[in-house]
Design a protein around this motif. Structure first.
Motif, mmCIF file in Angstrom:
data_model
loop_
_atom_site.group_PDB
_atom_site.id
_atom_site.type_symbol
_atom_site.label_atom_id
_atom_site.label_comp_id
_atom_site.label_asym_id
_atom_site.label_seq_id
_atom_site.Cartn_x
_atom_site.Cartn_y
_atom_site.Cartn_z
ATOM 1 N N UNK A 1 1.779 1.332 -5.086
ATOM 2 C CA UNK A 1 0.481 1.462 -5.754
ATOM 3 C C UNK A 1 0.613 2.157 -7.103
ATOM 4 N N UNK B 1 -13.662 5.601 -13.082
ATOM 5 C CA UNK B 1 -12.341 5.312 -12.523
ATOM 6 C C UNK B 1 -12.361 5.391 -10.999
ATOM 7 N N UNK B 2 -13.102 6.369 -10.493
ATOM 8 C CA UNK B 2 -13.136 6.514 -9.042
ATOM 9 C C UNK B 2 -14.194 5.621 -8.415
ATOM 10 N N UNK C 1 2.495 1.272 -9.268
ATOM 11 C CA UNK C 1 2.694 0.195 -10.249
ATOM 12 C C UNK C 1 1.387 -0.302 -10.849
ATOM 13 N N UNK C 2 0.278 -0.057 -10.162
ATOM 14 C CA UNK C 2 -1.009 -0.519 -10.691
ATOM 15 C C UNK C 2 -1.528 0.498 -11.691
ATOM 16 N N UNK C 3 -1.775 0.040 -12.906
ATOM 17 C CA UNK C 3 -2.273 0.958 -13.930
ATOM 18 C C UNK C 3 -3.543 1.633 -13.433
ATOM 19 N N UNK C 4 -4.321 0.841 -12.695
ATOM 20 C CA UNK C 4 -5.591 1.358 -12.225
ATOM 21 C C UNK C 4 -5.390 2.518 -11.253
ATOM 22 N N UNK C 5 -4.340 2.447 -10.420
ATOM 23 C CA UNK C 5 -4.094 3.530 -9.469
ATOM 24 C C UNK C 5 -3.562 4.772 -10.192
ATOM 25 N N UNK C 6 -2.819 4.550 -11.249
ATOM 26 C CA UNK C 6 -2.368 5.703 -12.037
ATOM 27 C C UNK C 6 -3.573 6.374 -12.689
ATOM 28 N N UNK C 7 -4.514 5.530 -13.124
ATOM 29 C CA UNK C 7 -5.752 6.091 -13.675
ATOM 30 C C UNK C 7 -6.476 6.917 -12.614
ATOM 31 N N UNK C 8 -6.437 6.417 -11.378
ATOM 32 C CA UNK C 8 -7.087 7.134 -10.286
ATOM 33 C C UNK C 8 -6.419 8.488 -10.095
ATOM 34 N N UNK D 1 0.805 -1.211 0.000
ATOM 35 C CA UNK D 1 0.000 0.000 0.000
ATOM 36 C C UNK D 1 0.844 1.269 0.000
#
Lengths: 230, 247, 645
Positions: free
Chosen positions: A16, A184-185, A18-25, A11
């Protein structure tokens, strides 16, 4: 490493990222920051209509509150950097993720706005460069201060066209961007989902329309001011 | 009736591919698209040529083996339908149709229209399960699950793993596939203990496989033969944030 | 070779047998399990659950499937549900009742001990599946829902809409994935078993072909488990997936595994009829349609090409209601199927003409729609109507559905004892590919139950028992038996690729075989016709090996080659099916012999002479298999006669 440590490490910020999804966030959150800024910015633009003295007073007021001024700039600059870095690196990655393009592809649901985010983003970036150059005095139309440089710029149809184009582009960018950030959120609920698209449209078209209205009103004003002086 | 097919031919994963033009002179509306290809293939074999390779198995829309991007749409023009359940009555005489494999970097072409979808298996291996040792299960009625939840679970668990979502996505993202499994397991009481770690491991594996990143284009749900909704993606994202603040 | 067909079932009270047997079986110490290798072929409900559970226990498992992912095994297509004697509905169900119904449904041609164990384990399967996250249908209170299925008088069927098989398979697949990730199971997708390796009388491995690059490889182990499904595709058109095949069991059969009751194949009455000669498979429509649909055919053959709407009531023959007034349209599968076939044989079939015959009868909802309204019927069968319309282009609300029976399930399979071991030492068979639990006719919602009972709860014990009696001893990769098995595979592939008079694609022969056994060894069997088929089969087989045309090479992805190899085995199995059908001089379950019918056309069982399992040995010549009999004894139930009049 025990599970708790592992989870704490997972965490941490670098993990985090590294997660594409978190970069999107991060992209979505920075987008929100920029949208909020744009509304505030419009409020500043409004002073432009009131005349040179009022505008300069506004600038002085800003400078008298460095914490607010630089605070906002830091947040906006950071948001821009995040938005740019994620936007461009993801675009590059996504571009490569297909490897071989389709010979024929029919889009079923996506919008033109969504497919051209990288284009609208680039136009907005170029517009921003011009806008900042004008404000910082790197691009000189009139050396008598920010107000005069801005107003003198508006006397050129090309500058007006660029400003108008910038706003229309912004509308498209936000039409997808503001909708996308709900997804995304994770802001979704079956009962309210159908409101997400109209809200995004209102935000996108709204900001652009408000700014365009100012530009048009301002043009009128410029003509009146210059007409009176001559 | 007759139609023209432009079919992607590629002898193996490293070879250069190309389109091959075929004219189908006889097809009937009651033929499925794959049966039309069967007829083409039997003709090719009889003529001593190599038939077109394509994946298929159950031919009743449930195994998820069949693929094909037919004239620009994964699984063809009919909604909520896999390629094997697509019938020729959807096409008209004289149509010219392009048939391509799933074009996703993480799904390399095996041959012609066959792709390697093992990336999906690996994502599920990374955490798409509930660890329930055989024999250790409590009675099936121990944890009640409301009918509403069970129905919602089902609308996610119905995924057939065909890969159309990634094939349709302008970014070649696997988000809908991953989100469907995370929703399926995460909505159930049995799936709670691993809920936080699952979303991490599966998303990490998804990125490792080289899929593109979700751009919220909604193409995936439009082509999903099981009509899985992109709400699952929003839910997956929420699960990720939730996992960051809870243990 | 003389086979002593010992079922190895325990003795004593039926309800204690499995418990007693579990105690009597040997165990492998957890620390020693990793020394043992087990090969599991197939990843359906039986194979997936076996591999996952053995991996969980600590054995080193190698799992194989010909599909591109283990999740695609054809268990996925099972619609209806899974039976379990939970008695959640408090309607009088029990392990005994499920046992009795299964034995009776199988027309008293299955082994009591096995069937009782199946009923006993059924309850654990539900628990296991729920724990894995299988979303069974729930009631509003959150508890598991049940329905009555296939005419059962109790509601014991658990279901997940019409996709129960899919949901259960995904549960097993996920359990398997967990073991793959843990390194306990090594997974080989797109890999087909082409030969069994037998060393010193023990099954010690398999030879496989990597379907992507054609590489032939040998895999060795301490025992081999086949979970490769049924052989319904021998008929060419069936509800099976296109890839379903009998090659693994047939290879095992040729190595000494006896093949039991090959003629017992189940036919499902409500499938969508064939629409043309290009047809590649048949699609099943849920049996529940018969609850509201009325089955009829035109009364006179000359009306068979009339539009159904043009035929007045008195020109229609509601033949099920006419012949079976008590059960009407709800008679069991075999009876409904046979009646439809007879109507079509009379020239009263409807629908498009395929090869000069109209094969279809109507399933008419107009009466139900008239009584209940389109909305109610739509709610009950909406998704089925949609599926039907998608395939046929016709709306069942407006015009009657057309249905025809199709091959659906194979009750026959490799003979196994109570431990699910075949007559080859160390070779186990589970799920549809063994013969064990369904006798001559399978009850609805019992196939899923059997696959999972075998995989989760029987094999993990019986394989442990087997391995406890054998030291783990790896086979040297250069062992003679391995190289000879590999060369046998290679030469067979070469033969398929280089037929001297190559001219027809393999499907040509598959269709010939399918038509022949469908006509002669399908819903009703006639000795003269069976003899005729037995004469033709060797000819077709010869022609196949002379004329089959397979393009491309063996060292590449080659689907034609894959199919050709499977068809070659079906051509041999088809003959064994006919031999068995001819030998069984009685009608029972799915096997209706025209010369063993009662005066009013119902099936007549011969318990005095045929209460046995026919287990066939490969003699070296496909046409002259050797029959071994396992006499069935019924200690706890008394064989009775089914009547649906």
């Amino acid at each position: 490493m025990n599970e708790v440590q592992l989870f704490t490490r997972e965490r941490s910020l670098p993990a985090i990222w590294h997660y594409s999804m978190m970069r999107k966030a991060a992209m979505a959150v920075s987008g929100i920051a920029l949208i909020v800024f744009l509304f505030g910015h419009w409020n500043g633009n409004r002073v432009l209509l009131e005349g040179e003295m009022e505008f300069n007073a506004y600038l002085e007021w800003l400078q008298a509150h460095p914490l607010l001024h630089y605070g906002i700039w830091t947040i906006v600059a950071a948001a821009l950097v995040v938005h740019l870095v994620v936007g461009s690196t993801h675009w590059l990655h996504n571009h490569r993720a297909r490897r071989v393009p389709y010979r024929k592809k029919k889009q079923q649901a996506t919008t033109w706005a969504a497919r051209t985010m990288i284009v609208s983003g680039t136009i907005l970036l170029l517009f921003l460069v011009l806008h900042i150059a004008q404000i910082r005095g790197w691009l000189v139309f009139d050396s008598g201060g920010v107000y005069r440089n801005l107003q003198a710029g508006f006397e050129h149809w090309a500058v007006v066209a660029v400003y108008l184009l910038g706003q229309i582009t912004l509308a498209f960018h936000l039409y997808h961007g503001a909708w996308s950030l709900f997804q995304t959120l994770g802001i979704n609920h079956p009962r309210y989902n159908h409101w997400r698209r109209p809200i995004a449209a209102v935000i996108g078209v709204g900001i652009a329309a408000l700014n365009i209205a100012l530009i048009l009103l301002n043009l009128d004003l410029v003509r009146r001011v210059t007409g009176g002086a001559m | 009736m007759s139609l023209v097919l432009h079919i992607w031919r590629q002898s193996d994963s490293t070879a250069q591919g190309r389109f091959e033009r075929h004219t189908i002179d006889e097809f009937t509306p009651d033929m499925s698209f794959l049966e039309m290809l069967d007829v083409l293939n039997e003709g090719l074999i009889s003529a001593g040529k190599e038939p077109v390779a394509f994946d298929y198995d159950c031919r009743e829309g449930i195994c998820g083996a069949c693929s094909l991007v037919i004239d620009g749409i994964p699984h063809g023009p009919q909604n909520a339908t896999t390629t094997c359940q697509l019938y020729m009555r959807e096409f008209s005489d004289g149509d010219e149709i392009w048939v391509e494999p799933w074009r996703v970097g993480a799904f390399p072409v095996v041959r012609d229209l066959v792709v390697d979808r093992s990336a999906y298996d690996r994502i599920l291996q990374a955490g798409g399960f509930i660890s329930a040792r055989t024999g250790s299960a409590p009675d099936g009625n121990t944890f009640p699950v409301s009918k509403e939840t069970a129905d919602r679970v089902f609308t996610s668990s119905t995924c057939i793993g065909c890969g159309a979502c990634a094939a349709a996505c302008p970014n070649a993202s696997a988000s809908l596939f991953v989100a469907a499994k995370i929703a399926h397991l995460g909505l159930l009481p049995q799936g709670q203990p691993e809920r936080n770690s699952r979303v991490h491991t599966m998303l990490a594996q998804m990125d490792t496989e080289g899929f593109g990143f979700c751009g919220n284009h909604r193409e995936c749900e439009a082509v999903c033969p099981k009509e899985i909704n992109i709400d699952r993606i929003a839910r997956m994202n929420r699960d990720m944030y939730r996992s960051l603040v809870r243990r | 070779m003389i086979y002593d067909l010992h079922s190895n079932e325990p003795t004593g009270p039926l309800e204690n047998r499995w418990t007693k047997h579990r105690f009597d079986m040997g165990l492998v110490n957890p620390a020693n399990r990793k020394k043992y290798q087990v090969i599991v072929v197939g990843t359906g409900l039986a194979g997936g659950s076996t591999a996952a559970t053995l991996g969980e226990m600590g054995y080193h498992v190698k799992s194989f499937c010909f599909q591109d992912s283990p999740r695609r095994a054809h268990s996925i297509a099972a619609q209806g549900g899974i039976n379990a004697a939970k008695n959640y509905q408090n309607d009088g169900d029990s392990v005994w009742r499920l046992f009795y119904d299964t034995i009776k449904g199988g027309d008293f041609r299955s082994r009591e001990s096995n069937v009782y164990r199946l009923a006993e384990l059924s309850v654990n399967i539900i628990d296991q599946a729920v724990a894995q996250g299988v979303p069974f249908a729930r009631e509003y209170g959150g508890l598991l829902a049940n329905r009555s299925f296939g005419g059962a008088q109790v509601s014991r069927t658990f279901y997940a809409r019409g996709q129960t098989g899919q949901q259960l398979l995904l549960g097993a697949y996920q359990a398997l994935n967990r073991q793959i990730a843990a390194g306990m199971v090594e997974m080989f997708p797109r890999t087909e078993m082409l030969e069994l390796i037998v060393i010193d009388g023990r099954a010690r491995g398999i030879v496989t072909r990597n379907l992507v690059d054609g590489k032939i490889e040998a895999h060795t182990a301490d025992c081999v488990v086949l979970c490769t499904g049924g052989y319904g595709n021998a008929y060419y058109l069936s509800t099976n997936a296109k890839g379903c095949n009998a090659s693994a069991v047939w290879r095992a059969h040729r190595h000494g595994a006896l093949f039991a009751n090959p003629c017992f194949t189940q036919i499902h009455p409500t499938c969508i009829p064939q629409s043309g000669s290009y047809q590649s498979k048949l699609t099943l429509m849920s049996e529940s349609l018969r609850n509201d649909g009325r089955v009829w055919a035109p009364l006179r053959p000359q009306d068979s090409d009339c539009a159904p709407a043009d035929l007045p009531e008195d020109a229609r023959d509601y033949f099920l209601e006419r012949r079976y007034p008590a059960f009407g349209n709800l008679v069991p599968r075999d009876i409904a199927s046979r009646a439809a076939k007879e109507a079509c044989d009379d020239g009263r079939g409807v629908g498009p003409e395929v090869n000069g015959r109209r094969l279809g009868v109507y399933l008419d909802f107009s009466k139900a729609i008239g009584q209940l309204g389109e909305a109610v019927i739509g709610e009950r069968y909406g998704n089925l109507f949609e599926m039907y319309q998608r395939i046929t282009g016709e709306d069942p609300n407006k015009t009657p559905m057309r249905i025809y029976p199709a091959i659906h399930y194979a009750m026959g399979g490799l003979w196994v004892d109570y431990n699910l071991m075949t007559t080859v030492d160390g070779l186990f068979a589970a799920g549809e590919c063994n013969f064990s639990d369904h006798g001559a006719n399978r009850l609805g919602a019992s196939a899923l139950m059997q696959g999972l009972a075998d995989g989760y709860f029987v094999l993990p014990y019986s394989i442990g028992n087997y391995l406890s009696q054998h030291e783990a001893d790896p086979i040297a990769p250069d062992h003679g038996a391995i190289s000879s098995a590999i060369s046998a595979v290679n030469s067979r592939i070469d033969r398929l690729l280089s037929a001297p008079g190559a001219k027809h694609p393999p499907e040509h022969f598959h269709r010939l075989l399918g038509q022949l056994i469908w006509d002669n060894c399908g819903m009703s069997r006639d000795p003269a016709e069976l003899k005729n088929a037995l004469q033709q089969l060797p000819e077709i087989r010869d022609r196949f090996w002379h004329e089959v045309k397979v393009t491309g090479s063996g060292e590449q992805f080659n689907q034609t080659l894959e199919r050709a190899g499977r068809i070659a085995d079906f051509l041999e199995l088809g003959e064994l099916m006919c031999v068995d059908a001819l030998e069984r001089n009685e009608s029972c379950g799915s096997h209706a012999r025209s010369d063993h019918l009662t005066a009013d056309g119902e099936v007549k069982r011969d318990d005095d002479n045929y209460s046995y399992v026919a287990a066939w040995e490969y003699s070296g010549d496909v046409s002259t298999p050797i029959l071994h009999k396992e006499q069935l004894c019924f200690e706890f139930v008394h064989p009775s006669i089914r009547s649906y009049k």
